[in-house]
Design an enzyme around this catalytic site. Structure first.
Site, mmCIF file in Angstrom:
data_model
loop_
_atom_site.group_PDB
_atom_site.id
_atom_site.type_symbol
_atom_site.label_atom_id
_atom_site.label_comp_id
_atom_site.label_asym_id
_atom_site.label_seq_id
_atom_site.Cartn_x
_atom_site.Cartn_y
_atom_site.Cartn_z
ATOM 1 N N ASP A 13 0.809 -1.224 0.000
ATOM 2 C CA ASP A 13 0.000 0.000 0.000
ATOM 3 C C ASP A 13 0.840 1.271 0.000
ATOM 4 O O ASP A 13 0.432 2.306 0.535
ATOM 5 C CB ASP A 13 -0.962 0.021 1.218
ATOM 6 C CG ASP A 13 -1.880 -1.179 1.220
ATOM 7 O OD1 ASP A 13 -2.206 -1.673 0.126
ATOM 8 O OD2 ASP A 13 -2.276 -1.613 2.314
ATOM 9 N N LYS A 16 1.839 2.131 -5.137
ATOM 10 C CA LYS A 16 2.397 1.579 -6.382
ATOM 11 C C LYS A 16 1.490 1.866 -7.575
ATOM 12 O O LYS A 16 1.950 2.266 -8.644
ATOM 13 C CB LYS A 16 2.593 0.048 -6.234
ATOM 14 C CG LYS A 16 3.571 -0.335 -5.136
ATOM 15 C CD LYS A 16 3.637 -1.835 -4.918
ATOM 16 C CE LYS A 16 2.406 -2.434 -4.308
ATOM 17 N NZ LYS A 16 2.122 -2.042 -2.927
ATOM 18 N N GLY A 40 -4.515 -4.272 -3.795
ATOM 19 C CA GLY A 40 -5.505 -3.243 -4.109
ATOM 20 C C GLY A 40 -4.722 -1.999 -4.495
ATOM 21 O O GLY A 40 -4.089 -1.383 -3.645
ATOM 22 N N HIS A 41 -4.687 -1.679 -5.774
ATOM 23 C CA HIS A 41 -3.871 -0.559 -6.268
ATOM 24 C C HIS A 41 -4.793 0.580 -6.701
ATOM 25 O O HIS A 41 -5.576 0.424 -7.648
ATOM 26 C CB HIS A 41 -2.984 -1.025 -7.430
ATOM 27 C CG HIS A 41 -1.955 -2.033 -7.005
ATOM 28 N ND1 HIS A 41 -1.050 -2.586 -7.860
ATOM 29 C CD2 HIS A 41 -1.682 -2.562 -5.787
ATOM 30 C CE1 HIS A 41 -0.269 -3.424 -7.196
ATOM 31 N NE2 HIS A 41 -0.643 -3.429 -5.932
ATOM 32 N N GLN A 230 1.987 -6.050 -3.148
ATOM 33 C CA GLN A 230 2.452 -6.151 -1.765
ATOM 34 C C GLN A 230 3.738 -5.325 -1.583
ATOM 35 O O GLN A 230 3.910 -4.353 -2.294
ATOM 36 C CB GLN A 230 2.646 -7.624 -1.335
ATOM 37 C CG GLN A 230 1.333 -8.400 -1.200
ATOM 38 C CD GLN A 230 0.771 -8.877 -2.526
ATOM 39 O OE1 GLN A 230 1.439 -9.529 -3.291
ATOM 40 N NE2 GLN A 230 -0.461 -8.549 -2.807
ATOM 41 N N THR A 245 3.098 -12.657 2.691
ATOM 42 C CA THR A 245 2.232 -13.252 1.684
ATOM 43 C C THR A 245 2.973 -14.466 1.099
ATOM 44 O O THR A 245 4.047 -14.827 1.583
ATOM 45 C CB THR A 245 1.821 -12.205 0.628
ATOM 46 O OG1 THR A 245 0.801 -12.789 -0.197
ATOM 47 C CG2 THR A 245 2.991 -11.752 -0.240
ATOM 48 N N GLY A 308 -10.778 -2.907 3.401
ATOM 49 C CA GLY A 308 -11.342 -1.811 4.183
ATOM 50 C C GLY A 308 -10.858 -1.782 5.633
ATOM 51 O O GLY A 308 -11.282 -0.934 6.416
ATOM 52 N N ARG A 311 -5.476 0.439 8.645
ATOM 53 C CA ARG A 311 -4.055 0.062 8.580
ATOM 54 C C ARG A 311 -3.364 0.534 9.849
ATOM 55 O O ARG A 311 -3.663 1.624 10.354
ATOM 56 C CB ARG A 311 -3.391 0.712 7.362
ATOM 57 C CG ARG A 311 -3.933 0.202 6.045
ATOM 58 C CD ARG A 311 -3.317 0.961 4.860
ATOM 59 N NE ARG A 311 -3.877 0.530 3.589
ATOM 60 C CZ ARG A 311 -4.065 1.328 2.542
ATOM 61 N NH1 ARG A 311 -3.734 2.602 2.601
ATOM 62 N NH2 ARG A 311 -4.568 0.848 1.424
ATOM 63 N N GLY A 420 -0.149 13.914 -2.949
ATOM 64 C CA GLY A 420 -1.595 13.719 -2.924
ATOM 65 C C GLY A 420 -1.949 12.521 -3.779
ATOM 66 O O GLY A 420 -1.118 12.044 -4.566
HETATM 67 P P1 GDP Z 1 -0.745 0.358 -3.572
HETATM 68 O O1 GDP Z 1 -1.354 -0.924 -3.116
HETATM 69 O O2 GDP Z 1 0.717 0.414 -3.321
HETATM 70 O O3 GDP Z 1 -1.085 0.706 -4.995
HETATM 71 O O4 GDP Z 1 -1.389 1.497 -2.660
HETATM 72 P P2 GDP Z 1 -2.943 1.611 -2.202
HETATM 73 O O5 GDP Z 1 -3.726 2.078 -3.355
HETATM 74 O O6 GDP Z 1 -3.390 0.391 -1.507
HETATM 75 O O7 GDP Z 1 -2.823 2.707 -1.066
HETATM 76 C C1 GDP Z 1 -2.305 3.972 -1.304
HETATM 77 C C2 GDP Z 1 -3.391 4.987 -0.935
HETATM 78 O O8 GDP Z 1 -2.816 6.263 -0.806
HETATM 79 C C3 GDP Z 1 -4.462 5.125 -1.991
HETATM 80 O O9 GDP Z 1 -5.669 5.463 -1.391
HETATM 81 C C4 GDP Z 1 -3.935 6.292 -2.850
HETATM 82 O O10 GDP Z 1 -4.969 6.988 -3.523
HETATM 83 C C5 GDP Z 1 -3.330 7.161 -1.794
HETATM 84 N N1 GDP Z 1 -2.165 7.965 -2.203
HETATM 85 C C6 GDP Z 1 -1.193 7.671 -3.089
HETATM 86 N N2 GDP Z 1 -0.246 8.637 -3.093
HETATM 87 C C7 GDP Z 1 -0.639 9.548 -2.184
HETATM 88 C C8 GDP Z 1 -0.070 10.775 -1.711
HETATM 89 O O11 GDP Z 1 0.999 11.197 -2.108
HETATM 90 N N3 GDP Z 1 -0.775 11.456 -0.754
HETATM 91 C C9 GDP Z 1 -1.962 10.999 -0.258
HETATM 92 N N4 GDP Z 1 -2.559 11.732 0.683
HETATM 93 N N5 GDP Z 1 -2.513 9.852 -0.681
HETATM 94 C C10 GDP Z 1 -1.856 9.138 -1.612
HETATM 95 P P1 IMO Z 2 -0.892 -4.154 -2.243
HETATM 96 O O1 IMO Z 2 -0.425 -4.715 -3.577
HETATM 97 C C1 IMO Z 2 -0.960 -4.548 2.082
HETATM 98 C C2 IMO Z 2 -1.025 -8.603 3.732
HETATM 99 C C3 IMO Z 2 -2.276 -9.059 4.441
HETATM 100 C C4 IMO Z 2 -1.700 -10.045 5.429
HETATM 101 C C5 IMO Z 2 -0.576 -10.685 4.635
HETATM 102 C C6 IMO Z 2 -0.955 -11.989 3.981
HETATM 103 O O2 IMO Z 2 -2.176 -3.443 -2.301
HETATM 104 O O3 IMO Z 2 0.203 -3.383 -1.603
HETATM 105 P P2 IMO Z 2 -2.543 -12.722 1.972
HETATM 106 O O4 IMO Z 2 -3.895 -12.252 1.567
HETATM 107 O O5 IMO Z 2 -1.496 -12.490 0.950
HETATM 108 O O6 IMO Z 2 -2.566 -14.124 2.483
HETATM 109 O O7 IMO Z 2 -2.166 -11.810 3.251
HETATM 110 O O8 IMO Z 2 -0.211 -9.752 3.645
HETATM 111 N N1 IMO Z 2 -1.242 -8.109 2.348
HETATM 112 C C7 IMO Z 2 -1.176 -6.819 2.001
HETATM 113 N N2 IMO Z 2 -0.993 -5.717 2.756
HETATM 114 N N3 IMO Z 2 -1.059 -4.444 0.747
HETATM 115 C C8 IMO Z 2 -1.211 -5.549 -0.022
HETATM 116 O O9 IMO Z 2 -1.172 -5.491 -1.375
HETATM 117 C C9 IMO Z 2 -1.326 -6.804 0.602
HETATM 118 N N4 IMO Z 2 -1.505 -8.059 0.163
HETATM 119 C C10 IMO Z 2 -1.448 -8.847 1.235
HETATM 120 O O10 IMO Z 2 -2.924 -7.982 5.070
HETATM 121 O O11 IMO Z 2 -1.126 -9.364 6.514
HETATM 122 MG MG MG Z 3 -2.881 -1.611 -1.814
#
Ligand code: GDP
Ligand code: IMO
Ligand code: MG
Length: 429
Positions: A13, A16, A40-41, A230, A245, A308, A311, A420
């Site tokens: 998270d 990426k 979840g990207h 991840q 994972t 949901g 974190r 942002g």
């Molecule tokens: P990923 O799994 O690495 O793609 O990241 P996620 O999408 O799970 O989580 C990143 C969250 O931070 C998302 O809700 C993005 O919209 C948000 N986000 C990304 N870059 C920024 C930033 O620079 N500032 C803020 N406030 N939010 C950001």
């Molecule tokens: P992105 O790509 C954050 C965490 C889960 C759990 C552990 C194992 O959005 O960054 P799993 O479902 O793989 O058996 O879970 O890894 N986890 C993540 N945490 N971002 C993710 O993906 C994750 N994918 C798995 O919360 O602790």
């Molecule tokens: Mg994510």
């Protein structure tokens, strides 16, 4: 042209999805190499927000081709939902996404197994997303998996039934009531019947030998970006095992998840947040269990994009970041969510760990919160809202100092700063 990699350096998270989307105009191909719908990207632009789980984050660029590589595991039920979400954009996903025949399938019974295994772990539960990741990769490694290429095989139904029975037996050993487990809010049989129908969706995609496709792209001097899911601290080998994972989230995962020779890897972009988050269980040395942690969660909207769940939040952990840079061979750093730190009077950053009274900046084998005491450096914060800052030079001086400090500690340039969630809120340096 060599393949570039973009991956997370923390516990996932990091942002990426956003940065892959920002960089995609420079690439012909974007390819996922591991993980599955546990990812979840999030991508935001023009007041729209999308969360991708299986589809690569290059999808919103009209030119790019998106590959789901052999190292990925696919659940057609979830893929279908993603496609529905993107439909209003008018993007022809089936033309823009290619599936590796060698990618494995997440079966409905993998979801059941994930649930019963987690339940059986009790206090030691991983906090899995329960998307069937562990059981599907287990079947792959134990040579019992079913691959995308099998769906057109005349013996597919036989294979499926055999796996289903085996999984039922296993699940009943853990929990005689296993069949009551709801999947995506549905009873097993209902879910399974929809899942089986969604196999037709996979048949609508072009299914390829993605290793040849990527190799050809390299030969033709096309630009390929491998998109990680991840983060490094969740890597099956190098993460905080067993709270990880089930795939290699690190740059080595690109070689086996796409069939790329090591010599064909070019730049490695490492993404990290200006602080740390983790969702699920496991050690987190710099976690803040206080009002500051709560403030980070609130300001950073730190709730899982897939589940949901709130974190867990804490300060930046430099020993873990340096470790991630080392394992991945990171050549460029991208620093995310610096805007979330605006308004903090002081910011802390862990430079070392104290373990049994000794100072170290190495991540230890036994990584538990009890034996690690983070040692912090405190730096001044900044008040300015960064919403309308468009150049690095316009950032507040304390933030620039914080960025330069991290860069010096880690020894790799930070050439992108994100202020942002929107595509536009990205400063190149
Ligand atoms: P990923 O799994 O690495 O793609 O990241 P996620 O999408 O799970 O989580 C990143 C969250 O931070 C998302 O809700 C993005 O919209 C948000 N986000 C990304 N870059 C920024 C930033 O620079 N500032 C803020 N406030 N939010 C950001
Ligand atoms: P992105 O790509 C954050 C965490 C889960 C759990 C552990 C194992 O959005 O960054 P799993 O479902 O793989 O058996 O879970 O890894 N986890 C993540 N945490 N971002 C993710 O993906 C994750 N994918 C798995 O919360 O602790
Ligand atoms: Mg994510």
């Amino acid at each position: 042209m060599k393949i570039d990699i973009l991956l997370g350096l923390q516990w996932g998270d990091e942002g990426k999805g956003k940065i892959v989307d920002v960089l995609t105009p420079d690439y012909d191909v974007v390819a996922r190499f591991q993980g599955g719908p546990n990812a979840g990207h999030t991508i935001e632009f023009e007041n729209k927000k999308f969360v991708l789980h299986t589809i690569p984050s290059g999808i919103f660029n009209p030119k790019s081709i998106n590959v789901i590589g052999n190292g990925v595991i696919i659940d057609p039920f979830i893929l279908d939902k993603e496609i529905e979400d993107i439909k209003p954009t008018g993007i022809d996903i089936k033309k823009k996404v290619l599936l590796s025949r060698k990618a494995h399938l997440i079966l409905p019974t993998h979801r059941l197994l994930d649930a019963v295994y987690e339940k059986a772990k009790g206090d030691r539960k991983i906090g899995s997303t329960l998307k069937g990741i562990g059981p599907a990769y287990t079947d792959k490694i134990s040579r019992n998996g079913i691959r995308v290429g099998d769906i057109d095989n005349p013996n597919f139904t036989e294979k499926y039934q055999e796996a289903r029975e085996r999984h039922f037996k296993l699940a009943s050993m853990y929990d005689p009531e296993f069949i009551q487990t709801k999947i995506e809010g549905l009873g097993f049989e209902e879910y399974e019947s929809i899942w089986l129908k969604k196999l037709d969706l996979l048949r609508e995609f072009e299914r390829i030998d993605s290793e040849y496709f990527i190799h050809q792209a390299v030969l033709e001097n096309k630009k390929v970006l491998a998109e990680g899911a991840q983060g490094t601290m969740l890597d099956i080998d190098f993460g905080s095992y067993p709270f990880v994972t089930s795939s290699n989230t690190t740059s080595a995962g690109v070689c086996n998840g796409l069939g790329v020779a090591p010599g064909n890897v070019g730049k490695v972009f490492g993404i990290f947040k200006a602080y740390c988050t983790r969702v699920g269980s496991g050690p987190f040395p710099t976690e803040l269990m206080d009002a500051t942690g709560e403030e980070l969660r609130k300001k950073g909207q730190e709730f899982g994009a897939t589940t949901g769940r709130p974190r867990r939040c804490g300060w930046l952990d430099l020993p873990a970041l340096k470790y991630a840079v080392m394992i991945n061979g990171v050549t460029e750093l991208k620093m995310m969510k610096v805007d979330v730190l605006s308004g903090f009077k002081e910011i802390k950053v862990a430079t070392h760990y104290k373990i049994n009274g000794k100072l170290t900046d190495h991540v230890p084998y036994e990584c538990s919160d009890e034996n690690i005491e983070p040692v912090y450096k405190t730096v001044p914060g900044w008040e300015e809202n960064l919403e309308n800052v468009y150049t690095f030079d316009d950032l507040p001086q304390s933030l620039k100092d914080y960025i330069l400090f991290i860069e010096k500690e880690v020894g790799v340039p930070i050439n992108l700063v994100s202020v942002g969630p929107d595509r536009k809120q990205t400063l190149m340096r």
